[in-house]
Design a protein around this motif. Structure first.
Motif, short mmCIF file in Angstrom:
data_model
loop_
_atom_site.label_atom_id
_atom_site.label_comp_id
_atom_site.label_asym_id
_atom_site.label_seq_id
_atom_site.Cartn_x
_atom_site.Cartn_y
_atom_site.Cartn_z
N GLY A 63 15.70 -34.66 -27.09
CA GLY A 63 14.46 -33.95 -27.39
C GLY A 63 14.02 -33.06 -26.24
N ASN A 64 14.13 -33.57 -25.01
CA ASN A 64 13.78 -32.76 -23.84
C ASN A 64 14.68 -31.53 -23.75
OD1 ASN A 64 11.89 -34.71 -23.13
ND2 ASN A 64 13.27 -35.77 -21.74
N ALA A 65 15.97 -31.73 -24.05
CA ALA A 65 16.92 -30.62 -23.98
C ALA A 65 16.58 -29.55 -25.03
CB ALA A 65 18.34 -31.14 -24.19
N GLN A 66 16.19 -29.99 -26.22
CA GLN A 66 15.84 -29.04 -27.26
C GLN A 66 14.60 -28.23 -26.89
OE1 GLN A 66 17.47 -28.18 -30.10
NE2 GLN A 66 19.13 -29.48 -29.35
N LEU A 67 13.60 -28.89 -26.31
CA LEU A 67 12.39 -28.18 -25.88
C LEU A 67 12.72 -27.20 -24.75
CD1 LEU A 67 9.75 -31.06 -25.91
CD2 LEU A 67 9.85 -29.10 -27.44
N MET A 68 13.60 -27.63 -23.84
CA MET A 68 14.01 -26.76 -22.74
C MET A 68 14.70 -25.51 -23.26
SD MET A 68 16.97 -25.90 -20.90
CE MET A 68 18.11 -27.26 -21.11
N MET A 69 15.59 -25.69 -24.24
CA MET A 69 16.29 -24.55 -24.84
C MET A 69 15.31 -23.63 -25.57
SD MET A 69 19.83 -26.08 -26.39
CE MET A 69 20.06 -24.58 -27.32
N ALA A 70 14.39 -24.24 -26.34
CA ALA A 70 13.43 -23.45 -27.10
C ALA A 70 12.54 -22.60 -26.20
CB ALA A 70 12.57 -24.37 -27.96
N SER A 71 12.33 -23.08 -24.98
CA SER A 71 11.51 -22.34 -24.01
C SER A 71 12.32 -21.29 -23.27
CB SER A 71 10.88 -23.31 -23.01
OG SER A 71 10.05 -24.26 -23.66
N GLY A 72 13.64 -21.29 -23.46
CA GLY A 72 14.49 -20.29 -22.82
C GLY A 72 14.79 -20.57 -21.37
N PHE A 73 14.82 -21.88 -20.99
CA PHE A 73 15.07 -22.24 -19.59
C PHE A 73 16.53 -22.57 -19.33
CE2 PHE A 73 10.54 -24.12 -19.74
CZ PHE A 73 10.00 -22.84 -19.66
N GLY A 74 17.36 -22.52 -20.37
CA GLY A 74 18.76 -22.86 -20.21
C GLY A 74 19.38 -23.19 -21.54
N ILE A 75 20.53 -23.89 -21.50
CA ILE A 75 21.24 -24.26 -22.72
C ILE A 75 21.56 -25.74 -22.69
CG2 ILE A 75 22.25 -21.95 -22.95
CD1 ILE A 75 24.88 -23.09 -21.91
N SER A 76 21.92 -26.28 -23.86
CA SER A 76 22.29 -27.68 -23.97
C SER A 76 23.67 -27.78 -24.60
CB SER A 76 21.26 -28.44 -24.83
OG SER A 76 21.64 -29.79 -25.00
N MET A 77 24.47 -28.75 -24.16
CA MET A 77 25.81 -28.94 -24.67
C MET A 77 26.05 -30.42 -24.96
SD MET A 77 27.90 -26.34 -22.12
CE MET A 77 29.32 -26.27 -23.22
N ASP A 78 26.98 -30.70 -25.86
CA ASP A 78 27.34 -32.06 -26.21
C ASP A 78 28.32 -32.60 -25.17
OD1 ASP A 78 28.05 -34.45 -27.30
OD2 ASP A 78 28.74 -33.65 -29.22
N LEU A 79 27.91 -33.63 -24.47
CA LEU A 79 28.73 -34.18 -23.38
C LEU A 79 30.06 -34.73 -23.89
CD1 LEU A 79 28.79 -34.91 -20.34
CD2 LEU A 79 27.74 -37.09 -20.94
N LEU A 80 30.06 -35.32 -25.09
CA LEU A 80 31.27 -35.98 -25.58
C LEU A 80 32.32 -35.01 -26.10
CD1 LEU A 80 29.70 -39.06 -27.42
CD2 LEU A 80 30.61 -38.92 -25.09
N THR A 81 31.91 -33.79 -26.41
CA THR A 81 32.89 -32.80 -26.91
C THR A 81 33.16 -31.72 -25.87
OG1 THR A 81 31.13 -31.48 -27.96
CG2 THR A 81 32.17 -33.21 -29.29
N LEU A 82 32.77 -31.99 -24.64
CA LEU A 82 32.92 -31.00 -23.57
C LEU A 82 34.40 -30.77 -23.25
CD1 LEU A 82 30.51 -29.65 -22.11
CD2 LEU A 82 30.91 -31.22 -20.21
N ASN A 83 34.76 -29.51 -23.02
CA ASN A 83 36.09 -29.19 -22.52
C ASN A 83 35.96 -28.12 -21.45
OD1 ASN A 83 36.11 -26.53 -23.86
ND2 ASN A 83 36.42 -27.70 -25.75
N LYS A 84 37.06 -27.79 -20.78
CA LYS A 84 36.99 -26.86 -19.67
C LYS A 84 36.45 -25.51 -20.09
CE LYS A 84 40.86 -29.00 -17.18
NZ LYS A 84 42.22 -28.82 -16.65
N GLU A 85 36.89 -25.02 -21.24
CA GLU A 85 36.48 -23.69 -21.67
C GLU A 85 34.99 -23.65 -22.00
OE1 GLU A 85 39.10 -25.39 -22.89
OE2 GLU A 85 40.63 -24.23 -21.80
N SER A 86 34.51 -24.65 -22.74
CA SER A 86 33.10 -24.64 -23.13
C SER A 86 32.17 -24.84 -21.93
CB SER A 86 32.82 -25.72 -24.18
OG SER A 86 33.08 -27.02 -23.67
N LEU A 87 32.56 -25.73 -21.01
CA LEU A 87 31.73 -25.95 -19.82
C LEU A 87 31.71 -24.71 -18.94
CD1 LEU A 87 30.00 -27.76 -18.07
CD2 LEU A 87 32.09 -28.74 -17.09
N GLU A 88 32.86 -24.10 -18.73
CA GLU A 88 32.92 -22.87 -17.93
C GLU A 88 32.06 -21.78 -18.56
OE1 GLU A 88 33.78 -20.23 -15.02
OE2 GLU A 88 34.64 -22.25 -15.03
#
Length: 306
Positions: A177-202
């Motif tokens: 929920g905190n991540a969604q509010l942060m994204m909605a405010s335009g302070f950054g992005i959120s990613m799924d930790l369990l599906t992370l790969n080198k390309e998406s993280l980079e």
């Protein structure tokens, strides 16, 4: 709430009941600041917003080795921390390796909160590992350009205060929920930790670092967050002493706390209105019947005469 109260104080006969305690509240502190965090809420004077009390008004000096590492980060630094409740030892080793590979090839320096006793994933010179780090002081450093976080409430607030854009990797609890509010405010992005790969993280890191929108948005928020008549800590001190000076601050409460159940929810008013409505309908029905009967009688009388 009553369950929490009983869990804390048990069945101590010297303690008032939870309902009695609610009646005695003088002041209520909120870990929140409505005019910058939003949404604006209707509150009474006894509700004092103190969002950011854990943030230092002036950062402490960093440990010597960490200060040297950050001060010499000519391209800036990335701070990576998933808090104290998320243990890296439970992660898939491949995920740790993915994060390490991406951070190690960044031109920026990286500060990684490493809580595991196992061997570190590598020894690249641009990564500083430590099992405990002064998060608020690191975020306050001008060379910190990105905060990779689990999106805990405290860390997000510190990054907002110090105008550091974020890449969130939420895990559980309030973090998504905190991540969604942060994204909605335009302070950054959120990613799924369990599906992370080198390309998406980079790609995520480069998006937050190179898109000025995120830093501009969080900087504007920081200006609002800091601009208040008293700092968060000063507010706590002032209002606590205010209650002590006046032997309570019950005059700041809404009068609704003294009302009974019926009056609090205006049930007496609604009952009277319902009674008036019911009486009106009965009178209306009586008049309608009288009018219909009168018309029928006149019609019948006219028919007979004809």
């Amino acid at each position: 709430m009553n369950s929490f109260y009983e869990r804390a104080f048990g069945n101590d006969s010297n303690m008032p009941s939870y309902d009695e305690v609610k009646q005695r509240l003088s002041l209520l502190f909120y870990n929140y600041l409505s005019h910058s965090e939003g949404p604006v809420r209707p509150t009474v004077p006894q509700s004092i917003e103190i969002g950011g009390t854990h943030i230092k008004e002036k950062p402490d000096p960093l440990p010597v080795d960490l200060a040297g590492f950050l001060n010499n980060a000519t391209n800036g630094a990335i701070f990576f921390s998933l808090g104290t409740n998320v243990k890296l030892k439970y992660f898939d080793p491949q995920l740790i390796e993915t994060i390490y590979q991406v951070l190690s090839r960044q031109p920026l320096r990286d500060i990684w909160t490493w809580d595991d006793q196992e061997p570190k994933p590598g020894n690249e010179s641009n990564i500083y590992f430590q099992n405990w780090l002064p998060q608020d002081d690191i975020l306050a450093h001008p060379n910190t350009k990105l905060f990779i976080t689990h999106a805990g409430k405290g860390g997000v607030a510190e990054a907002q205060y110090h105008a550091v854009p974020m890449l969130a990797l939420p895990v559980f609890g309030d973090q998504p929920g905190n991540a969604q509010l942060m994204m909605a405010s335009g302070f950054g992005i959120s990613m799924d930790l369990l599906t992370l790969n080198k390309e998406s993280l980079e790609k995520g890191i480069q998006e937050v670092l190179n898109n000025p929108v995120y830093r501009n948005n969080v900087r504007k928020f920081s200006d609002l967050y800091r601009d208040r008549p008293l700092t968060a800590r000063q507010s706590v001190i002032y209002w606590t002493e205010y209650v002590m000076r006046h032997k309570g601050a019950y005059h700041l409460r809404s009068p609704i706390v003294k009302l009974g159940f019926l009056a609090r929810y205006n049930l007496d008013v609604y009952a009277i209105l319902l009674l008036i409505f019911a009486c009106s309908m009965i009178i209306f029905e009586f008049l309608l019947r009288f009018l219909v009967n009168t018309i029928l009688l006149k019609t019948q009388s006219k028919v007979k005469r004809e």
